[in-house]
Structure formats: structure tokens, C-alpha cells
Design a protein around this motif. Structure first.
Motif, PDB file in Angstrom:
ATOM      1  N   VAL A 199      35.774  26.388  50.952  1.00  0.00           N
ATOM      2  CA  VAL A 199      36.428  26.885  49.842  1.00  0.00           C
ATOM      3  C   VAL A 199      37.774  27.182  50.554  1.00  0.00           C
ATOM      4  O   VAL A 199      38.290  27.391  51.611  1.00  0.00           O
ATOM      5  CB  VAL A 199      35.767  28.121  49.254  1.00  0.00           C
ATOM      6  CG1 VAL A 199      34.425  27.637  49.050  1.00  0.00           C
ATOM      7  CG2 VAL A 199      35.819  29.356  50.730  1.00  0.00           C
ATOM      8  N   ALA A 200      38.825  27.203  49.608  1.00  0.00           N
ATOM      9  CA  ALA A 200      40.310  27.365  49.762  1.00  0.00           C
ATOM     10  C   ALA A 200      40.528  28.851  49.500  1.00  0.00           C
ATOM     11  O   ALA A 200      39.966  29.323  48.496  1.00  0.00           O
ATOM     12  CB  ALA A 200      41.215  26.668  48.795  1.00  0.00           C
ATOM     13  N   PRO A 201      41.137  29.847  50.552  1.00  0.00           N
ATOM     14  CA  PRO A 201      41.373  30.992  50.334  1.00  0.00           C
ATOM     15  C   PRO A 201      41.940  31.512  48.900  1.00  0.00           C
ATOM     16  O   PRO A 201      41.803  32.648  48.429  1.00  0.00           O
ATOM     17  CB  PRO A 201      42.149  31.290  51.561  1.00  0.00           C
ATOM     18  CG  PRO A 201      41.934  30.249  52.666  1.00  0.00           C
ATOM     19  CD  PRO A 201      41.560  29.106  51.767  1.00  0.00           C
ATOM     20  N   LYS A 202      42.956  30.572  48.548  1.00  0.00           N
ATOM     21  CA  LYS A 202      43.763  30.970  47.337  1.00  0.00           C
ATOM     22  C   LYS A 202      42.919  30.709  46.254  1.00  0.00           C
ATOM     23  O   LYS A 202      42.745  31.869  45.076  1.00  0.00           O
ATOM     24  CB  LYS A 202      44.705  30.079  46.887  1.00  0.00           C
ATOM     25  CG  LYS A 202      46.097  30.398  48.098  1.00  0.00           C
ATOM     26  CD  LYS A 202      47.222  29.276  47.762  1.00  0.00           C
ATOM     27  CE  LYS A 202      48.537  29.792  48.544  1.00  0.00           C
ATOM     28  NZ  LYS A 202      49.619  28.800  48.151  1.00  0.00           N
ATOM     29  N   ALA A 203      41.882  30.001  46.114  1.00  0.00           N
ATOM     30  CA  ALA A 203      40.656  29.843  45.197  1.00  0.00           C
ATOM     31  C   ALA A 203      39.835  31.017  45.171  1.00  0.00           C
ATOM     32  O   ALA A 203      39.502  31.565  43.928  1.00  0.00           O
ATOM     33  CB  ALA A 203      40.151  28.681  45.247  1.00  0.00           C
ATOM     34  N   VAL A 204      39.602  31.596  46.389  1.00  0.00           N
ATOM     35  CA  VAL A 204      38.608  32.772  46.417  1.00  0.00           C
ATOM     36  C   VAL A 204      39.404  33.891  46.116  1.00  0.00           C
ATOM     37  O   VAL A 204      38.784  34.594  45.281  1.00  0.00           O
ATOM     38  CB  VAL A 204      38.352  32.877  47.954  1.00  0.00           C
ATOM     39  CG1 VAL A 204      37.424  34.114  48.288  1.00  0.00           C
ATOM     40  CG2 VAL A 204      37.477  31.712  48.370  1.00  0.00           C
ATOM     41  N   ALA A 205      40.635  34.275  46.344  1.00  0.00           N
ATOM     42  CA  ALA A 205      41.441  35.018  45.930  1.00  0.00           C
ATOM     43  C   ALA A 205      41.498  35.268  44.518  1.00  0.00           C
ATOM     44  O   ALA A 205      41.493  36.453  43.683  1.00  0.00           O
ATOM     45  CB  ALA A 205      42.861  35.334  46.738  1.00  0.00           C
ATOM     46  N   ALA A 206      41.712  34.013  43.863  1.00  0.00           N
ATOM     47  CA  ALA A 206      42.010  33.969  42.473  1.00  0.00           C
ATOM     48  C   ALA A 206      40.673  34.432  41.681  1.00  0.00           C
ATOM     49  O   ALA A 206      40.755  35.076  40.621  1.00  0.00           O
ATOM     50  CB  ALA A 206      42.254  32.560  42.034  1.00  0.00           C
ATOM     51  N   LEU A 207      39.232  33.933  42.037  1.00  0.00           N
ATOM     52  CA  LEU A 207      38.227  34.318  41.757  1.00  0.00           C
ATOM     53  C   LEU A 207      37.920  36.040  41.695  1.00  0.00           C
ATOM     54  O   LEU A 207      37.492  36.440  40.767  1.00  0.00           O
ATOM     55  CB  LEU A 207      37.115  33.735  42.148  1.00  0.00           C
ATOM     56  CG  LEU A 207      35.587  34.012  41.522  1.00  0.00           C
ATOM     57  CD1 LEU A 207      35.779  33.798  40.150  1.00  0.00           C
ATOM     58  CD2 LEU A 207      34.644  33.047  42.169  1.00  0.00           C
ATOM     59  N   PHE A 208      38.307  36.449  42.931  1.00  0.00           N
ATOM     60  CA  PHE A 208      38.091  37.927  42.993  1.00  0.00           C
ATOM     61  C   PHE A 208      38.897  38.645  41.979  1.00  0.00           C
ATOM     62  O   PHE A 208      38.371  39.643  41.123  1.00  0.00           O
ATOM     63  CB  PHE A 208      38.495  38.286  44.443  1.00  0.00           C
ATOM     64  CG  PHE A 208      37.576  38.479  45.413  1.00  0.00           C
ATOM     65  CD1 PHE A 208      36.449  39.185  45.375  1.00  0.00           C
ATOM     66  CD2 PHE A 208      37.532  37.580  46.694  1.00  0.00           C
ATOM     67  CE1 PHE A 208      35.326  39.221  46.359  1.00  0.00           C
ATOM     68  CE2 PHE A 208      36.767  37.502  47.660  1.00  0.00           C
ATOM     69  CZ  PHE A 208      35.784  38.421  47.383  1.00  0.00           C
TER      70      PHE A 208
END
Length: 265
Positions: A199-208
Motif C-alpha cells: 500500500v502507498a502511504p499517501k493512499a492510506v492517509a487519504a483513506l483515513f
């Protein structure tokens, strides 16, 4: 876009939270079982989970890749698939809710299968409230945004027109195509060898941020762990494989004591 459908809360729709006689019972979450006749020991473990382990649960959530591949609901004519659907249907017969999310291998699971399995389909991603905890659920492939080639394929494969064309082709041709793809990927169980496939950190942050939660649960990467991210806690579900090398598998339990990762029993 990260989201295929708007995030919605099922706090009022999922049994639990004081709305159901089984409300004090836990929620069980699992993914990436990759069921097929080629992995009999894994199938046996899954059957035990549904028949025995899940008896404790209020609800069971399967977050994608229940099957190794799915080329359309006409697969229900296959005895193995019909057997799995009937097994899953026993959950609703026992008053246990079953929720299924599409994965990258079984995104063509449709209404006919959901009815046969007694399941409710969940879009990806989705927010639930369990024992006071708001949780964002996802399969996980949508978070692997560094893999640009896969994301292009994902957008194409989730296109309704493309799916209609594929499903209109002969069943045996679709099945043979899926079998060939499965053989090339060593039964779909190759582990990621590059950060590109995680998973990409930016994608994880966006989902949070989009889900307004501090907890994410997903599968797909086959890298089970609990990660403390800037936006909250991210739990990664294990894949299941009791037929090749060291045994893998497990599930998450959510109850009044929080979230726990448990091995197969």
C-alpha cells in the motif's frame, strides 16, 4: 479515484451495537482465502472456520478474494462452488450476518452468488461501527497506487461495460482464461517482492481522511501486521494457505475489548 463508491457507515445496518440478540458477540474479519479445489487443506480450514469458529460471531466480514478466481455467477453450476455457497448460507440460517467485499480476483461476484450464500455485498471501501469503534474496511488493492499498471487494469476491469462484454463470452472460455492466469501466478500466491506492490502511504492517509476513522482493516498484500500510521492504526489481514510450505491464515476479532489478530484454530 481511491473510492469506487462514497463511504457510508453501516452502524445502523450491521447487526450489533445493541440492535440484535447477538449484539454482545464479536465481529470476525478475514480475507484472501483464495478458495479452489487445488488447495484442499485450506478449504478444510475454511469449512471449519464457518461451521465452528464463526458460531461465536455476530457478523462475519470477508474482505475480498474469497475465491482464487471468479468469472461470473454461472460458476455456481460447479459442484465445488455450489458447496461453498451452501456452506456460507448456513451462517444466515444460524442468525450470523455475512458481508462480502470484492477482491482483485473475485470482483465479478454478483447478486446470484450473494443470494446463494446468504450474503450482503459491501462496496470498497466501507465504514462500519463495531463496539463503538469506527473502522474503514477495504480489500487493499485500491491502496497499492504505486503499481500503476495494476491500477490501470483495475479501472478497466471494474468498468461495467467491460464486465458485460466479458460475461457475455462463453463460460468455458472465461474459465480457461482464468485458469491460465492462475497458473502463471503460481496459484496466485506469489508474495510481493517490491514496495510497489504494498500500500502507498499517501493512499492510506487519504483513506483515513476520507473515512474520518482512526482504524483501517484491509487484506490483499499478504503481509499481515499492525501498523501505527500518522492517521491511526492499520491492520493487515493474512492470506490463507495450508497447502504450500509454512501454514498461513488467521482473522481479526472485534469485540468490547478492541481488535485482536487470531490464528486459525
Amino acid at each position: 479515484m481511491l473510492q469506487e463508491t462514497p463511504l457510508r457507515s453501516v452502524a445502523a445496518g450491521v447487526p450489533g451495537e445493541g440492535q440484535h440478540p447477538r449484539a454482545a458477540r464479536p465481529f470476525f474479519l478475514l480475507s484472501d482465502i483464495h478458495l479452489s479445489e487445488a488447495i484442499p487443506h485450506t478449504v478444510a480450514a475454511f469449512e471449519h472456520f464457518i461451521r465452528v469458529t464463526a458460531e461465536q460471531a455476530d457478523s462475519v466480514f470477508i474482505l475480498g478474494d474469497l475465491f482464487e478466481y471468479w468469472v461470473g455467477d454461472d460458476m455456481l453450476v460447479e459442484p465445488f462452488v455450489a458447496r461453498i455457497a451452501a456452506l456460507l448460507h448456513t451462517l444466515s440460517e444460524r442468525g450470523i450476518a455475512l458481508y462480502i467485499m470484492h477482491g482483485n480476483r473475485d470482483f465479478l461476484l454478483g447478486k446470484r452468488f450473494m443470494k446463494a450464500a446468504g450474503a450482503i455485498w459491501l462496496p470498497d471501501p466501507f465504514v462500519i461501527t463495531a463496539f463503538g469503534i469506527r473502522v474503514a474496511l477495504a480489500h487493499g488493492d485500491g491502496l497499492c497506487t504505486a503499481d500503476h499498471g495494476y491500477q490501470m487494469f483495475r479501472r478497466f476491469a471494474r468498468n461495467r461495460f467491460a464486465q458485460m462484454l466479458f460475461l457475455a463470452s462463453p463460460f468455458r472460455w472465461r474459465q480457461k482464461l482464468a485458469e491460465n492466469m492462475r497458473a502463471k501466478s503460481e496459484h496466485g500466491r506469489m508474495r510481493p517482492v517490491s514496495l510497489k506492490y504494498d500500500v502507498a502511504p499517501k493512499a492510506v492517509a487519504a483513506l483515513f481522511k476520507a473515512s474520518k476513522t482512526a482504524t483501517i482493516i484491509h487484506g490483499h498484500t499478504h503481509l499481515p501486521a499492525r501498523h501505527r500510521e500518522p492517521g491511526g492504526m492499520r491492520w493487515v489481514l493474512p492470506d490463507w494457505d495450508l497447502d504450500h510450505g509454512a501454514h498461513r491464515g488467521g482473522y481479526l476479532r472485534i469485540d468490547a475489548d478492541g481488535i485482536r489478530a487470531l490464528p486459525l484454530g
